[in-house]
Design an enzyme around this catalytic site. Structure first.
Site, PDB file in Angstrom:
ATOM      1  N   ASP A 134      16.797  59.776  21.507  1.00  0.00           N
ATOM      2  CA  ASP A 134      17.784  58.903  22.111  1.00  0.00           C
ATOM      3  C   ASP A 134      17.248  58.687  23.625  1.00  0.00           C
ATOM      4  OD1 ASP A 134      20.458  58.237  21.369  1.00  0.00           O
ATOM      5  OD2 ASP A 134      20.650  58.709  23.346  1.00  0.00           O
ATOM      6  N   ARG A 150      17.782  51.908  14.937  1.00  0.00           N
ATOM      7  CA  ARG A 150      18.399  52.827  14.312  1.00  0.00           C
ATOM      8  C   ARG A 150      18.125  53.196  12.758  1.00  0.00           C
ATOM      9  NH1 ARG A 150      23.181  54.048  17.663  1.00  0.00           N
ATOM     10  NH2 ARG A 150      22.131  54.229  19.468  1.00  0.00           N
ATOM     11  N   ARG A 169      20.885  65.897   9.284  1.00  0.00           N
ATOM     12  CA  ARG A 169      21.812  65.789  10.399  1.00  0.00           C
ATOM     13  C   ARG A 169      22.771  67.075  10.314  1.00  0.00           C
ATOM     14  NH1 ARG A 169      24.949  65.789  13.435  1.00  0.00           N
ATOM     15  NH2 ARG A 169      26.170  64.163  14.493  1.00  0.00           N
ATOM     16  N   TYR A 198      25.489  54.995  31.650  1.00  0.00           N
ATOM     17  CA  TYR A 198      26.027  56.103  31.064  1.00  0.00           C
ATOM     18  C   TYR A 198      25.977  57.133  32.082  1.00  0.00           C
ATOM     19  CZ  TYR A 198      25.451  53.812  26.409  1.00  0.00           C
ATOM     20  OH  TYR A 198      25.471  53.091  25.445  1.00  0.00           O
ATOM     21  N   ARG A 215      22.587  57.123  10.294  1.00  0.00           N
ATOM     22  CA  ARG A 215      23.454  57.811   9.195  1.00  0.00           C
ATOM     23  C   ARG A 215      23.957  56.874   8.053  1.00  0.00           C
ATOM     24  NH1 ARG A 215      27.803  58.110  14.182  1.00  0.00           N
ATOM     25  NH2 ARG A 215      26.449  56.547  14.680  1.00  0.00           N
TER      26      ARG A 215
HETATM   27  O1  CP3 Z   1      16.126  53.304  16.393  1.00  0.00           O
HETATM   28  C1  CP3 Z   1      15.940  54.545  15.951  1.00  0.00           C
HETATM   29  O2  CP3 Z   1      16.047  54.696  14.588  1.00  0.00           O
HETATM   30  C2  CP3 Z   1      15.603  55.525  16.787  1.00  0.00           C
HETATM   31  C3  CP3 Z   1      16.308  56.531  17.236  1.00  0.00           C
HETATM   32  C4  CP3 Z   1      17.183  56.058  18.269  1.00  0.00           C
HETATM   33  C5  CP3 Z   1      18.726  56.370  18.474  1.00  0.00           C
HETATM   34  N1  CP3 Z   1      19.145  55.923  19.630  1.00  0.00           N
HETATM   35  C6  CP3 Z   1      19.134  57.648  17.592  1.00  0.00           C
HETATM   36  C7  CP3 Z   1      20.584  57.807  17.442  1.00  0.00           C
HETATM   37  C8  CP3 Z   1      17.426  55.018  19.420  1.00  0.00           C
HETATM   38  C9  CP3 Z   1      16.189  54.000  19.680  1.00  0.00           C
HETATM   39  C10 CP3 Z   1      18.456  55.089  20.193  1.00  0.00           C
HETATM   40  C11 CP3 Z   1      18.571  54.223  21.422  1.00  0.00           C
HETATM   41  C12 CP3 Z   1      20.043  54.284  22.029  1.00  0.00           C
HETATM   42  N2  CP3 Z   1      20.913  55.393  22.334  1.00  0.00           N
HETATM   43  C13 CP3 Z   1      20.302  53.021  22.763  1.00  0.00           C
HETATM   44  C14 CP3 Z   1      19.874  51.865  22.977  1.00  0.00           C
HETATM   45  C15 CP3 Z   1      19.913  50.903  21.637  1.00  0.00           C
HETATM   46  C16 CP3 Z   1      21.168  50.794  21.334  1.00  0.00           C
HETATM   47  O3  CP3 Z   1      21.718  50.993  20.038  1.00  0.00           O
HETATM   48  O4  CP3 Z   1      22.052  50.304  22.004  1.00  0.00           O
HETATM   49  C17 CP3 Z   1      21.706  53.667  23.363  1.00  0.00           C
HETATM   50  C18 CP3 Z   1      22.644  52.853  24.047  1.00  0.00           C
HETATM   51  C19 CP3 Z   1      21.708  55.088  23.155  1.00  0.00           C
HETATM   52  C20 CP3 Z   1      23.055  55.831  23.471  1.00  0.00           C
HETATM   53  C21 CP3 Z   1      23.610  56.550  22.232  1.00  0.00           C
HETATM   54  N3  CP3 Z   1      23.339  57.423  21.164  1.00  0.00           N
HETATM   55  C22 CP3 Z   1      24.841  56.133  21.764  1.00  0.00           C
HETATM   56  C23 CP3 Z   1      25.849  54.995  22.333  1.00  0.00           C
HETATM   57  C24 CP3 Z   1      25.176  56.789  20.690  1.00  0.00           C
HETATM   58  C25 CP3 Z   1      26.378  56.761  19.752  1.00  0.00           C
HETATM   59  C26 CP3 Z   1      26.534  55.585  18.878  1.00  0.00           C
HETATM   60  C27 CP3 Z   1      26.839  56.131  17.639  1.00  0.00           C
HETATM   61  O5  CP3 Z   1      26.237  55.390  16.639  1.00  0.00           O
HETATM   62  O6  CP3 Z   1      27.570  57.025  17.210  1.00  0.00           O
HETATM   63  C28 CP3 Z   1      24.033  57.492  20.396  1.00  0.00           C
HETATM   64  C29 CP3 Z   1      23.816  58.574  19.275  1.00  0.00           C
HETATM   65  C30 CP3 Z   1      22.691  58.233  18.355  1.00  0.00           C
HETATM   66  N4  CP3 Z   1      21.445  57.772  18.883  1.00  0.00           N
HETATM   67  C31 CP3 Z   1      22.653  58.302  16.911  1.00  0.00           C
HETATM   68  C32 CP3 Z   1      21.395  58.141  16.337  1.00  0.00           C
HETATM   69  C33 CP3 Z   1      21.027  57.915  15.170  1.00  0.00           C
HETATM   70  C34 CP3 Z   1      24.000  58.555  16.030  1.00  0.00           C
HETATM   71  C35 CP3 Z   1      24.317  60.188  16.327  1.00  0.00           C
HETATM   72  C36 CP3 Z   1      24.599  61.035  15.136  1.00  0.00           C
HETATM   73  O7  CP3 Z   1      23.462  60.816  14.147  1.00  0.00           O
HETATM   74  O8  CP3 Z   1      25.440  61.620  15.085  1.00  0.00           O
END
Ligand code: CP3
Length: 351
Positions: free
Chosen positions: A74, A24, A37, A154, A28
């Site tokens: 994602d 990540r 964003r 999910y 944010r």
């Molecule tokens: O690592 C990176 O910078 C690359 C981008 C990336 C995202 N999600 C961006 C993201 C990667 C590799 C993921 C993987 C992901 N997504 C996983 C596996 C890794 C982990 O973190 O466990 C999972 C379970 C998801 C599913 C997912 N996507 C969730 C549970 C959420 C919400 C969590 C939160 O922090 O709000 C997301 C949203 C998400 N994916 C965000 C980002 C930057 C935040 C959303 C936003 O910007 O509003």
């Protein structure tokens, strides 16, 4: 010979210091991410806009000069491409408004390669754009997907399953494993197509994120989480022998030996295992990635620095360590604390 610190460390070649990137890293906690964003209105629209996705992929590289970029997307884009509507609500995380609850719902998920490639074409476009900018910086790009097990949680729960203890998913797993296998097999196929598309677009390495494999017992982990990941890896290696693949199961420390036996190139570690102990379990042929607790970034910068150095010293100078967090960075971590983490690695030298 690999030319970058990250690819060298993955190949087990010696490097001056561990390479660093973190899960990540485009997110944010970065003000420049929050600005883009906002422009994109919602999260999925940001993923689906190749120019903006490329831009946010590059932001942490510009700010911290990290050793690898990860394409901004994602893990849930795959079920979305298979036909499931997906939304991201502010502050709520991902949601599938029509979760999978029947065998018939699994059967209707589409797997046509051309349709998948077209549906996910925005990711391939973003990769191509990012590579154009990363190549002159000599920075490799990581592609990724979720593990079939994690993605299925999910799809079945309709969102994050943690608060309910994954009751829908686990009930299905224990009551009717054969039907769940049908879903996992479909995800293996779609994820393989997806990763092959990312590799064709220019990804230098791929990582499979298994955030939730650690919620089940050993026989179920091996059969329903690790085995599908190994199948995806086999599908990739059939076309690209020896292609670097990193597997990451959060809370998977007790299965490190089994994960290593899949023949993966690297293993992501969370923070619950000592890295030296992990090294003893997996032997010398596998690269370890991790393993600072992301919440350590709430500590004072001096502590972050000390703890980061402690992990690098604990692993020691033998090749095959990539510095990372044990899970994704949290949105409210101060950027200066992230700098302390990155600098601790960039100023470190193996002695
Ligand atoms: O690592 C990176 O910078 C690359 C981008 C990336 C995202 N999600 C961006 C993201 C990667 C590799 C993921 C993987 C992901 N997504 C996983 C596996 C890794 C982990 O973190 O466990 C999972 C379970 C998801 C599913 C997912 N996507 C969730 C549970 C959420 C919400 C969590 C939160 O922090 O709000 C997301 C949203 C998400 N994916 C965000 C980002 C930057 C935040 C959303 C936003 O910007 O509003």
């Amino acid at each position: 010979m690999k030319t970058t610190r990250f690819l060298k460390a993955l190949a087990g070649e010696s490097v001056d210091r561990p390479p660093i990137w973190f899960m990540r890293q485009a997110g944010r906690y970065l003000p420049e991410y929050r600005a883009i964003r906002q422009q994109a209105k919602h999260f999925l629209a940001l993923c689906q806009n190749p120019e903006l996705a490329c831009e946010v992929t590059l932001q942490p590289i510009r700010r911290f000069n990290l050793d690898a970029a990860i394409i901004f997307s994602d893990i849930l884009t795959v079920p979305n491409a298979m036909g499931m509507p997906l939304t991201f609500q502010e502050g709520e995380g991902p949601r599938f408004p029509e979760p999978i609850r029947t065998r018939q719902a699994i059967e209707t998920l589409q797997l046509d390669k051309d349709v998948l490639n077209q549906q996910l074409g925005y990711v391939f476009e973003a990769i191509k754009l990012a590579k154009q900018q990363l190549n002159p910086l000599n920075t490799p790009l990581i592609g990724f997907c979720g593990s079939p097990f994690t993605v299925a949680t999910y799809m079945i729960e309709g969102g994050g399953g943690l608060s309910s203890g994954f009751k829908n998913f686990k009930s299905w797993l224990y009551q009717d494993p054969a039907t769940l296998t049908l879903l996992l097999n479909k995800l293996v196929e779609a994820s393989t197509t997806y990763l092959l598309g990312q590799i064709a677009a220019g990804a230098d390495c791929v990582m499979i994120f298994d955030t939730w494999g650690g919620i089940v017992d050993t026989p179920r982990y091996l059969a329903f989480s690790l085995d599908p990941m190994a199948k995806i890896m086999a599908g990739i290696r059939k076309q690209h022998p020896n292609f670097p693949v990193i597997l990451f199961t959060k809370q998977g420390a007790q299965w490190l030996g089994s994960i290593a036996k899949t023949g993966c190139t690297g293993i992501g570690l969370d923070w619950t295992i000592d890295i030296q102990q992990a090294r003893e379990i997996v032997g010398n042929q596998i690269t370890l990635q991790g393993n600072l607790d992301p919440m350590m970034l709430y500590a004072k910068p001096e502590i972050i620095q000390q703890e980061t150095v402690r992990i690098m010293q604990k692993h020691g100078p033998m090749p095959g360590h990539i510095m990372n967090l044990g899970h994704g960075i949290l949105p409210d971590v101060p950027v200066e604390h992230v700098s302390a983490f990155v600098q601790a690695v960039q100023q470190f030298k193996y002695t």
